[in-house]
Design a protein around this motif. Structure first.
Motif, PDB file in Angstrom:
ATOM      1  N   SER A 196     -23.104  -5.423 -24.591  1.00 37.99           N
ATOM      2  CA  SER A 196     -22.758  -6.258 -23.712  1.00 37.99           C
ATOM      3  C   SER A 196     -22.582  -7.821 -24.391  1.00 37.99           C
ATOM      4  O   SER A 196     -22.166  -8.559 -23.723  1.00 37.99           O
ATOM      5  N   SER A 197     -23.388  -8.004 -25.573  1.00 41.21           N
ATOM      6  CA  SER A 197     -23.486  -9.462 -25.910  1.00 41.21           C
ATOM      7  C   SER A 197     -22.067  -9.678 -26.719  1.00 41.21           C
ATOM      8  O   SER A 197     -22.082 -10.939 -27.213  1.00 41.21           O
ATOM      9  N   ARG A 245     -18.811  -8.751 -26.077  1.00 45.62           N
ATOM     10  CA  ARG A 245     -17.606  -8.691 -25.450  1.00 45.62           C
ATOM     11  C   ARG A 245     -17.251  -9.488 -24.413  1.00 45.62           C
ATOM     12  O   ARG A 245     -18.154 -10.360 -23.702  1.00 45.62           O
ATOM     13  N   GLY A 246     -16.043  -9.795 -24.086  1.00 48.02           N
ATOM     14  CA  GLY A 246     -15.609 -10.694 -23.016  1.00 48.02           C
ATOM     15  C   GLY A 246     -15.162 -12.053 -23.881  1.00 48.02           C
ATOM     16  O   GLY A 246     -14.606 -12.829 -22.944  1.00 48.02           O
ATOM     17  N   TYR A 247     -15.273 -12.324 -24.896  1.00 48.05           N
ATOM     18  CA  TYR A 247     -14.834 -13.615 -25.529  1.00 48.05           C
ATOM     19  C   TYR A 247     -14.103 -13.509 -26.991  1.00 48.05           C
ATOM     20  O   TYR A 247     -13.810 -14.407 -27.529  1.00 48.05           O
ATOM     21  N   GLU A 282     -11.622 -10.847 -27.578  1.00 44.34           N
ATOM     22  CA  GLU A 282     -10.668 -10.112 -27.167  1.00 44.34           C
ATOM     23  C   GLU A 282      -9.072 -10.726 -27.390  1.00 44.34           C
ATOM     24  O   GLU A 282      -8.061 -10.182 -27.475  1.00 44.34           O
ATOM     25  N   SER A 333     -12.334   0.849 -29.538  1.00 49.47           N
ATOM     26  CA  SER A 333     -12.618  -0.347 -28.914  1.00 49.47           C
ATOM     27  C   SER A 333     -13.290  -1.323 -30.019  1.00 49.47           C
ATOM     28  O   SER A 333     -13.539  -2.375 -29.912  1.00 49.47           O
ATOM     29  N   GLY A 361     -13.149  -5.268 -30.620  1.00 49.37           N
ATOM     30  CA  GLY A 361     -12.893  -5.957 -29.526  1.00 49.37           C
ATOM     31  C   GLY A 361     -11.693  -5.136 -28.714  1.00 49.37           C
ATOM     32  O   GLY A 361     -10.859  -4.613 -29.292  1.00 49.37           O
ATOM     33  N   HIS A 420     -19.058  -3.559 -28.351  1.00 50.54           N
ATOM     34  CA  HIS A 420     -18.339  -4.284 -27.338  1.00 50.54           C
ATOM     35  C   HIS A 420     -18.231  -3.361 -25.948  1.00 50.54           C
ATOM     36  O   HIS A 420     -18.781  -3.363 -24.865  1.00 50.54           O
ATOM     37  N   SER A 421     -17.500  -2.295 -25.892  1.00 52.52           N
ATOM     38  CA  SER A 421     -17.151  -1.253 -24.678  1.00 52.52           C
ATOM     39  C   SER A 421     -18.496  -0.225 -24.870  1.00 52.52           C
ATOM     40  O   SER A 421     -18.620   0.195 -25.604  1.00 52.52           O
ATOM     41  N   ASN A 438     -28.055 -12.470 -22.246  1.00 46.59           N
ATOM     42  CA  ASN A 438     -26.742 -12.824 -22.860  1.00 46.59           C
ATOM     43  C   ASN A 438     -26.411 -14.310 -22.502  1.00 46.59           C
ATOM     44  O   ASN A 438     -25.671 -14.962 -23.475  1.00 46.59           O
ATOM     45  N   TRP A 480     -25.136 -17.017 -25.399  1.00 44.24           N
ATOM     46  CA  TRP A 480     -24.085 -17.651 -25.307  1.00 44.24           C
ATOM     47  C   TRP A 480     -24.328 -19.293 -25.270  1.00 44.24           C
ATOM     48  O   TRP A 480     -23.493 -19.950 -25.637  1.00 44.24           O
TER      49      TRP A 480
END
Length: 504
Positions: free
Chosen positions: A93-94, A96-98, A100, A320, A323, A350-351, A479, A483
């Motif tokens: 979880s740490s 992913r989201g930034y 990709e 994945s 990313g 990531h996933s 997380n 960030w």
């Protein structure tokens, strides 16, 4: 004393194993994916009889109405619990989201730095992140993890959490660990030899911990983070240690032009050979010990496919990796399939959604085949959903030398998951005549039930653990602090909404 998973209201509760295994002992579904020898087979209206964590029988359904010791899953596909052949669960979880939207043509946001920051967490923080990520894996139907933890500390965290949740794992500590690997990855021979003593210490510590944890659900392995951070002597030491346990995991990517090493030319300048021939000469792939090779990027396939053994090597395709959507179709899975190499599907980082990665493996594998087959120097197999499900179950189990995993047959361990193939948005409103292709429209939220060793972990879409929402919230707070640290370091560089590429 093991650190507790500290949550609001107290430590996380483990599953009620006695209640869970007591009933129901029969699980049936509209479709069941069983197996004949090593071939997956679909059967309609069957049930699986579970006795003390083992499948006693797979038979035509006798009472689909349900009773105290029987549950009927109308409109569901019942499958073996999925086996991820490669994961870094502590980092899911740490990272992913930034990342990709990272561009192909230049360096963007390097998630490897985030992985370095994870080493600074306390044990309780690390366990909280790992707990949330393991829940994500279970939610996608994945019951067994071939886990390459990014350090010994993360391996220890994984073991604590895996025992609390009752998941099946093959954990290892990546050597060198994340706290050292970036300074060694692609270094020259002088630097690597100067660092060898510390690497040998990491190997010894990993061996000591691995020797202390083995039980029915956890079977340790050894791991090479990258051969570009090792010497011949330390590679041989890892291989020798792996013979004591259940195999070795390795990233095969020293020749990948998108990695820190650059290309095989740089690796060749250091050791006088390319990565796969170098490892083969050192005996890493020798018979007798399972080897899980992740990614296999930058290989010279005409040469290297012949060097990868067919009896103890498993290629792991991680769709994945880097990313979601960052590097689609780069995995040589179709070539591995055509060459007869055993294959698995892995989460990497990531996933956490294993079912989504099964779908991506099919789509990326087909795209690679369709676009490259006319230019390929080797044969390619265009995968189907059958191919991906075999890799996610029987293939991964074969790599682990476990005929009692990855299949719903008498004598196998009762690791199961069920997927709704009727409901919206991916279903068709009625039990379908061919349910497997509907998985190409599904994701982890379509998984409704999960059992490991006959123990319920997900029941009708809900975890059987207490305080699950707080597990997720706690991980979120950690997380957020990571960030904030990245923001202070100007980590979040601007990335393009589109990445213009010009023809050569």
């Amino acid at each position: 004393m093991e650190p507790a998973l500290l949550l609001a209201g107290g430590p996380l509760m483990t599953p009620d194993r006695d209640r869970s295994t007591a009933g129901p002992r029969i699980v049936g579904a509209s479709w069941v994916l069983t197996a004949t020898d090593d071939r997956l087979e679909l059967v309609r209206d069957h049930e699986v009889v579970i006795d003390r964590g083992v499948i006693a029988d797979v038979r035509p359904a006798t009472d689909p109405r349900g009773s105290d010791d029987r549950i009927w899953l109308e409109g569901h596909l019942l499958l073996p619990g999925f086996i991820s052949g490669h994961s870094h669960i502590g980092a899911l979880s740490s990272t992913r989201g930034y990342v990709e939207s990272n561009p192909r043509t230049r360096r963007g946001r390097n998630f490897l730095h985030t992985m370095e920051l994870l080493e600074e967490l306390t044990d309780d923080e690390r366990d909280a992140l790992t707990a949330a990520n393991v829940l994500g894996m279970l939610r996608g139907g994945c019951t067994t993890h071939v886990e390459m933890s990014l350090s010994l500390k993360q391996m220890q965290s994984y073991v604590r959490v895996a025992r609390r949740y009752g998941v099946r794992g093959y954990p290892s500590a990546m050597v060198p660990g994340m706290h050292r690997i970036m300074e060694l990855w692609g270094a020259d021979q002088h630097v690597l030899r100067a660092a060898a003593a510390e690497t040998e210490t990491e190997i010894a510590l990993a061996v000591d911990f691995a020797a202390s944890i083995e039980d029915d659900l956890l079977r340790p392995m050894m791991a090479v983070g990258t051969s570009a951070a090792h010497t011949p002597e330390t590679i041989r030491q890892v291989r020798e240690a792996a013979e004591r346990f259940h195999g070795v995991q390795i990233h095969l990517q020293a020749g990948f032009t998108g990695g820190p090493t650059g290309t095989d030319e740089q690796f060749r300048r250091v050791w006088g050979n390319d990565e796969v021939p170098w490892l083969a000469a050192l005996g890493l792939f020798d018979p007798g010990t399972p080897v899980f090779g992740a990614h296999c990027l930058g290989l010279e396939l005409e040469r290297d496919l012949d060097l990868l053994p067919r009896d103890n090597f498993t290629y792991v395709n991680s769709p994945s990796a880097t990313g979601g959507g960052v590097s689609p179709g780069i995995a040589p899975w179709p070539e591995m399939l055509a060459a007869g190499v055993n294959t698995s599907i892995g989460i990497d980082a990531h996933s956490a959604d294993y079912l989504e990665n099964i779908k991506l493996a099919v789509m990326y594998g087909r795209a690679r085949t369709d676009f490259l087959v006319d230019r390929s120097a080797v044969a390619m197999d265009r995968p189907s959903i059958w191919t991906a499900l075999h890799a996610a179950t029987i293939g991964a189990a074969a790599g682990l030398e476990r005929r009692d995993l990855g299949r719903l047959v008498p004598g196998a361990r009762a690791d199961l998951c069920s997927i709704d193939v009727v409901g919206a948005p991916h279903g068709v409103g009625v039990v379908p005549p061919e349910p497997l292709n509907l998985l190409l429209y599904a994701n982890g939220l379509s998984v409704r039930n999960v059992l490991t060793e006959g123990v319920w972990q997900l029941r009708d879409g809900e975890f059987v653990f207490d305080d699950v929402a707080e597990v997720i919230n706690t991980a979120g707070r950690i997380n957020a602090r990571i960030w904030e640290r990245l923001e202070a370091e100007d980590f979040f560089v601007e990335v393009p909404r589109e990445d213009r590429l010009e023809p050569r």
